[in-house]
Write a protein that holds these residues in place. Structure first.
Motif, PDB file in Angstrom:
ATOM      1  N   ASP A   1       0.896  -1.306  -0.166  1.00 14.76           N
ATOM      2  CA  ASP A   1      -0.071   0.076  -0.023  1.00 14.76           C
ATOM      3  C   ASP A   1       0.908   1.119   0.100  1.00 14.76           C
ATOM      4  OD1 ASP A   1      -0.391  -1.229   3.107  1.00 14.76           O
ATOM      5  OD2 ASP A   1       0.523   0.803   2.915  1.00 14.76           O
ATOM      6  N   SER A   2       0.367   2.405  -0.585  1.00 15.63           N
ATOM      7  CA  SER A   2       1.273   3.604  -0.865  1.00 15.63           C
ATOM      8  C   SER A   2       0.391   4.632   0.314  1.00 15.63           C
ATOM      9  CB  SER A   2       1.226   3.950  -2.025  1.00 15.63           C
ATOM     10  OG  SER A   2       0.236   4.674  -2.580  1.00 15.63           O
ATOM     11  N   HIS A   3       1.282   5.486   0.694  1.00 18.01           N
ATOM     12  CA  HIS A   3       0.650   6.601   1.487  1.00 18.01           C
ATOM     13  C   HIS A   3       1.558   7.874   0.963  1.00 18.01           C
ATOM     14  CE1 HIS A   3      -1.784   4.211   4.205  1.00 18.01           C
ATOM     15  NE2 HIS A   3      -0.787   3.390   3.916  1.00 18.01           N
ATOM     16  N   HIS A   4       0.770   9.135   1.074  1.00 17.66           N
ATOM     17  CA  HIS A   4       1.452  10.374   0.754  1.00 17.66           C
ATOM     18  C   HIS A   4       0.842  11.245   1.711  1.00 17.66           C
ATOM     19  CE1 HIS A   4       2.990  13.333  -2.050  1.00 17.66           C
ATOM     20  NE2 HIS A   4       2.061  13.950  -1.843  1.00 17.66           N
ATOM     21  N   ILE A   5       1.966  11.928   2.235  1.00 16.00           N
ATOM     22  CA  ILE A   5       1.510  12.834   3.314  1.00 16.00           C
ATOM     23  C   ILE A   5       2.065  14.380   2.620  1.00 16.00           C
ATOM     24  CG2 ILE A   5       2.230  13.854   5.549  1.00 16.00           C
ATOM     25  CD1 ILE A   5       2.320  10.844   6.239  1.00 16.00           C
ATOM     26  N   ASN A   6       1.242  15.328   2.764  1.00 16.49           N
ATOM     27  CA  ASN A   6       1.894  16.732   2.626  1.00 16.49           C
ATOM     28  C   ASN A   6       1.327  17.614   3.483  1.00 16.49           C
ATOM     29  OD1 ASN A   6      -0.722  17.772   1.533  1.00 16.49           O
ATOM     30  ND2 ASN A   6      -0.036  17.203  -0.604  1.00 16.49           N
ATOM     31  N   ALA A   7       2.087  18.755   3.683  1.00 14.77           N
ATOM     32  CA  ALA A   7       1.616  19.441   4.724  1.00 14.77           C
ATOM     33  C   ALA A   7       2.452  20.897   4.655  1.00 14.77           C
ATOM     34  CB  ALA A   7       1.934  19.323   6.159  1.00 14.77           C
ATOM     35  N   SER A   8       2.029  22.103   4.989  1.00 15.85           N
ATOM     36  CA  SER A   8       2.801  23.201   4.781  1.00 15.85           C
ATOM     37  C   SER A   8       3.877  23.480   5.794  1.00 15.85           C
ATOM     38  CB  SER A   8       1.729  24.325   4.999  1.00 15.85           C
ATOM     39  OG  SER A   8       1.001  24.344   6.153  1.00 15.85           O
ATOM     40  N   SER A   9       3.902  22.748   6.746  1.00 16.37           N
ATOM     41  CA  SER A   9       4.978  22.792   7.780  1.00 16.37           C
ATOM     42  C   SER A   9       5.395  21.352   7.947  1.00 16.37           C
ATOM     43  CB  SER A   9       4.639  23.402   9.202  1.00 16.37           C
ATOM     44  OG  SER A   9       3.689  22.229   9.796  1.00 16.37           O
ATOM     45  N   THR A  10       6.925  21.262   8.204  1.00 15.20           N
ATOM     46  CA  THR A  10       7.512  20.275   8.264  1.00 15.20           C
ATOM     47  C   THR A  10       7.057  19.590   9.658  1.00 15.20           C
ATOM     48  OG1 THR A  10       9.301  21.162   9.674  1.00 15.20           O
ATOM     49  CG2 THR A  10       9.607  20.871   7.156  1.00 15.20           C
ATOM     50  N   THR A  11       6.505  20.281  10.558  1.00 15.85           N
ATOM     51  CA  THR A  11       6.221  19.738  11.940  1.00 15.85           C
ATOM     52  C   THR A  11       5.083  18.778  11.726  1.00 15.85           C
ATOM     53  OG1 THR A  11       7.152  21.502  12.923  1.00 15.85           O
ATOM     54  CG2 THR A  11       5.683  20.183  14.394  1.00 15.85           C
TER      55      THR A  11
END
Lengths: 392, 463
Positions: free
Chosen positions: A5-15
């Motif tokens: 399974d694949s997962h992708h995470i993105n966010a405006s801050s690294t935290t």
């Protein structure tokens, strides 16, 4: 039972992104994890990811993608998780910077030992390394298992060639070094390696080189010769400084001919200074260097075509139905067609319908060419496919 | 995409696809050749030895061994090896097996498999790479081990090829094993049917023996008093004859003669003598048959002794010579060694006499030839008596050992001679076989164990 399974995470801050990643890894019971992570996010990850399974992450230029999302200019991470209780996986890393070849050999043996398969040849070797010593890492690997085991991988990248790249082996982050993974999956696996460039007919002989610093071609300063070629082809000449983007469509190439069909082994110039060029791969004195040429259209088309070819080979080998893929896309190429990457990602998804995959953007690519030999090159695209479950 | 780049890329794709197709072709060739070998080779050891030759077409290797998992699954036993000395290979693979390493297995450097260095003889000490694969058939688990003196000699392609071939070989050998098993079952069934037939025949013979004994016993008693009475009657008849002669002296000869003539005295006397003679002959014949019947069911138990077969045959020939000499010549091939068997000489002599007289009768034209050959092996002696007489028709050949079967004219034979002979030979744990061609001759082959155990022989004929 094999599953990916694949997962992708993105966010405006690294935290925020790091926190989401931490949650993803909680209660992880998979056998193997591999992923690409935007460089600043990788720095923000904890040293110990608290994983019991082997894991390797490489920093990727601007961001990463999976089959669902492409995130550039964001703090993103894309991971593939392998559930494969019948398979064996092992990961080991090294921060050795001087005796890299020997360290790579020992790291490979260590990864094999950790996999539980002792000293048996793996189906696939995956390597992530920081740019600079890829050829030595490959030689060290081949010192142990010979040239018949396919080696794929990529060199970690940052967002602006500032040396901010890094690696993570699950227990520690590495700003310099390499991670080697050995894969003995319970399913068949294959990789295909390609590029989208052709020769221009312009060439010269390397007469002075130190490591990856190309100093002279045909006895003249390398930049002068290349600028002459570029003029002839209607391109702007190199000035001192970062030439990575400017040289993406006009890289240098060596012709490898271990078979009847010539192979273009590309070298991507990164920095120009005082008539010298810093490259992302080694060249040697006496070798003929060609000016290669590509177009944005070629680069846009090439990614899906590499996947299509890999699928054709998988079908020939009876590997269908496929279960997932790891795609490496040259970071330099990605930068050149950044605005078209969503189109590229969509075309790749069309070639891998309903299949999980991840894509990273690297500053150097390793893979097995059509002649069966694994090499390090630049401006390459690779696709590694995991085939049907043998138990079903 | 510009044509040059596109064409070059196509070439690379074709190069890879071509290699894949070559791999498929290689596998197909292996499978076809393997199928031929499997179908034409009965012996599993020889089969695997031929596999090594086949695999050389597809893989570069220096040595190979095939092993079989022992029934308790603890040991790998050698089945076939490319080298004369397989001990080193066995040490390696046994070690791998004991460490529980699963197959398929691709080891790039054999010494690294072991915690401590193994002491191996050449060529196994020089081997670096090893491929190991299971070949599972319906009845056994085999392991194929391929060695190379080169380090990291085998890649994933080699292992895949070997896996595919072993999978084919395992399933095909299973099919062939199954088919062979079915053939063996058929063969065993046929053998069982034959044994049952023989048993039924033996039972029939035993019943016949019992019946013969009973009949002989029942006939023997009345026959005794018939024979006795015939003797008494003959004596009385003689007395009566003398009485009448005396009366002829006492009364007028003419008158007496007239009376005697009137009653055809002389003719009655002659007729009575003839009747008496015929009765005696008939009763004697019945007596002989009864004797034969008794012998069939209770062969004489003469003394068990070590018998020189050549001497026995010569003695028998002397007895039978009167019946042979006008029909055939005798050619003896006794060899140089004395052949001695433990047997009952009287019984064996009776067998020989039967066969020799039959042979003489089959010739019956003074141009006959009876060849007697003696030979032996470690445990058995063989007597062949062969004639060039009229032979036995095919449809009666299988009946000649049946009791009461005879081709001779009525009254010329009892049909018990060969049945008795067979019973005697079988009592000696031997066998007697006959072959014959019409107008070409007949051959009897008698096999006798040199050391037949006759000490506990309590079987009487077929009883």
């Amino acid at each position: 039972m094999f599953a990916i399974d694949s997962h992708h995470i993105n966010a405006s801050s690294t935290t925020e992104a790091a926190e989401q990643f931490k949650q993803l890894l909680a209660n992880n019971n998979r056998q193997f994890l591999i992923g690409f992570c935007e460089a600043s996010l990788l720095k923000a990850l904890p040293d110990d990811l608290n994983l019991t399974s082997p894991c390797l992450l490489a920093s990727s230029c601007l961001g990463s993608a999976n089959e669902q999302q492409l995130s550039l200019q964001k703090h993103s991470i894309s991971v593939l998780r392998f559930s494969d209780k019948a398979g064996f996986y092992g990961v080991a890393s090294s921060q050795e910077a001087t005796n890299v070849r020997s360290a790579a050999a020992n790291t490979l043996l260590s990864a094999m030992k950790k996999s539980g398969r002792g000293h048996l040849s793996p189906q696939l070797i995956w390597c992530f390394q920081t740019p600079g010593q890829e050829e030595q890492v490959l030689l060290g690997i081949q010192d142990i298992v010979g040239t018949k085991v396919p080696v794929f991988g990529g060199s970690s990248a940052d967002n602006s060639i500032e040396g901010q790249w890094g690696l993570h082996d699950g227990n520690q982050k590495l700003s310099e070094g390499f991670i080697i993974a050995v894969l003995y999956p319970s399913v068949p696996v294959l990789g295909y390696f390609g590029s989208g460039y052709e020769l221009t007919g312009l060439s010269g002989t390397v007469t002075k080189v130190t490591g990856r610093k190309l100093q002279k071609i045909d006895g003249q300063p390398a930049v002068d010769i290349i600028n002459t070629w570029r003029k002839q082809r209607g391109h702007a000449t190199f000035e001192d400084g970062n030439v990575l983007a400017a040289s993406t469509m006009t890289p240098l190439a060596r012709l490898e001919s271990s078979s009847d069909i010539p192979l273009l082994l590309l070298s991507h110039p990164a920095m120009a200074s005082n008539g010298c060029l810093d490259l992302f791969s080694e060249v040697h004195e006496g070798e003929t260097l060609h000016l290669a040429s590509g177009t944005k259209d070629q680069l846009i088309e090439r990614g899906p075509q590499v996947i299509q070819t890999a699928r054709d080979i998988a079908e020939l080998r009876g590997m269908l139905p496929l279960q997932g893929a790891i795609i490496i896309f040259c970071g330099g190429c990605m930068l050149a067609i950044q605005n078209a990457m969503a189109e590229v990602q969509a075309a790749m998804k069309a070639e891998l319908p309903d299949l999980p995959f991840i894509m990273g953007f690297t500053f150097g690519e390793q893979g097995t060419f059509s002649d069966g030999e694994s090499r390090h090159g630049n401006l390459m695209i690779s696709c590694t496919l995991f085939g049907g479950d043998l138990e079903t | 995409m510009k044509p040059d780049e596109s064409l070059l890329d196509k070439l690379h794709q074709l190069q890879i696809k071509n290699r894949e197709l070559e791999q498929v072709h290689l596998l197909q060739t292996l499978i076809l050749d393997g199928l031929h070998v499997i179908l034409t080779t009965d012996d599993i050891d020889a089969l695997f030895a031929q596999f090594f030759g086949l695999l050389h077409q597809a893989l570069h290797f220096d040595a190979a061994i095939m092993t079989q998992l022992s029934k308790d699954q603890t040991q790998l036993l050698p089945v076939s090896c490319t080298e004369s000395d397989s001990i080193g290979a066995l040490s390696i693979v046994q070690h791998i097996h004991q460490k529980g390493m699963e197959r398929p297995l691709n080891a790039f450097h054999i010494p690294l498999l072991f915690d401590e260095p193994l002491s191996l003889a050449s060529p196994w000490a020089e081997m670096h790479s090893l491929l190991g694969i299971d070949i599972r058939t319906q009845f056994a688990d085999y392991q194929l081990w391929i060695f190379s003196s080169q380090r990291a000699a085998f890649g994933p392609h080699d292992l895949t090829l070997l896996q595919q071939f072993s999978s084919f070989a395992g399933s095909t050998i299973s099919q062939v094993e199954k088919r062979r098993l079915q053939e063996q079952q058929k063969e065993l069934q046929a053998r069982q049917d034959q044994i049952e037939k023989v048993l039924m025949s033996s039972e029939k013979m035993a019943s016949l023996g019992q019946m013969a004994a009973g009949v002989a016993h029942e006939i023997n008693n009345p026959l005794s008093y018939v024979l006795s009475n015939i003797q008494n009657l003959a004596y009385n008849h003689e007395q009566l004859h003398q009485l009448i002669d005396a009366l002829k002296q006492a009364v007028s000869v003419d008158k007496a003669q007239s009376i005697l003539d009137h009653f055809r005295y002389q003719a009655i006397c002659v007729d009575t003598d003839d009747i008496m003679a015929e009765m005696t002959e008939g009763a004697t014949r019945v007596k002989d048959i009864v004797k034969s019947l008794r012998q069939f069911s209770h062969p004489d138990k003469s003394k068990v002794d070590d018998i020189n077969l050549a001497e026995l045959i010569d003695n028998t020939l002397r007895v039978a010579w009167n019946q042979i000499k006008y029909s055939a010549q005798v050619e003896k091939n006794y060899g140089t060694q004395n052949i001695v068997v433990t047997a009952r000489s009287a019984q064996l002599s009776q067998v020989l006499l039967n066969i020799l007289v039959n042979a003489a009768q089959a010739c019956d034209d003074n141009r006959g030839l009876i060849q007697i050959t003696l030979c032996e092996d470690k445990d058995n002696a063989y007597i062949e008596i062969k004639d060039n007489g009229c032979g036995i028709p095919e449809d009666t050949l299988n009946k000649i050992f049946d009791p009461f079967f005879t081709t001779k004219a009525v009254g010329k034979g009892t049909g018990l001679g060969l049945a008795i002979s067979k019973a005697i030979i079988e009592q000696h744990s031997g066998n007697i076989q006959v072959t014959s061609q019409l107008n070409q001759g007949t051959s009897f082959m008698i096999m006798l164990p040199k050391q037949a155990d006759l000490s506990n022989d309590d079987t009487d004929g077929y009883l």
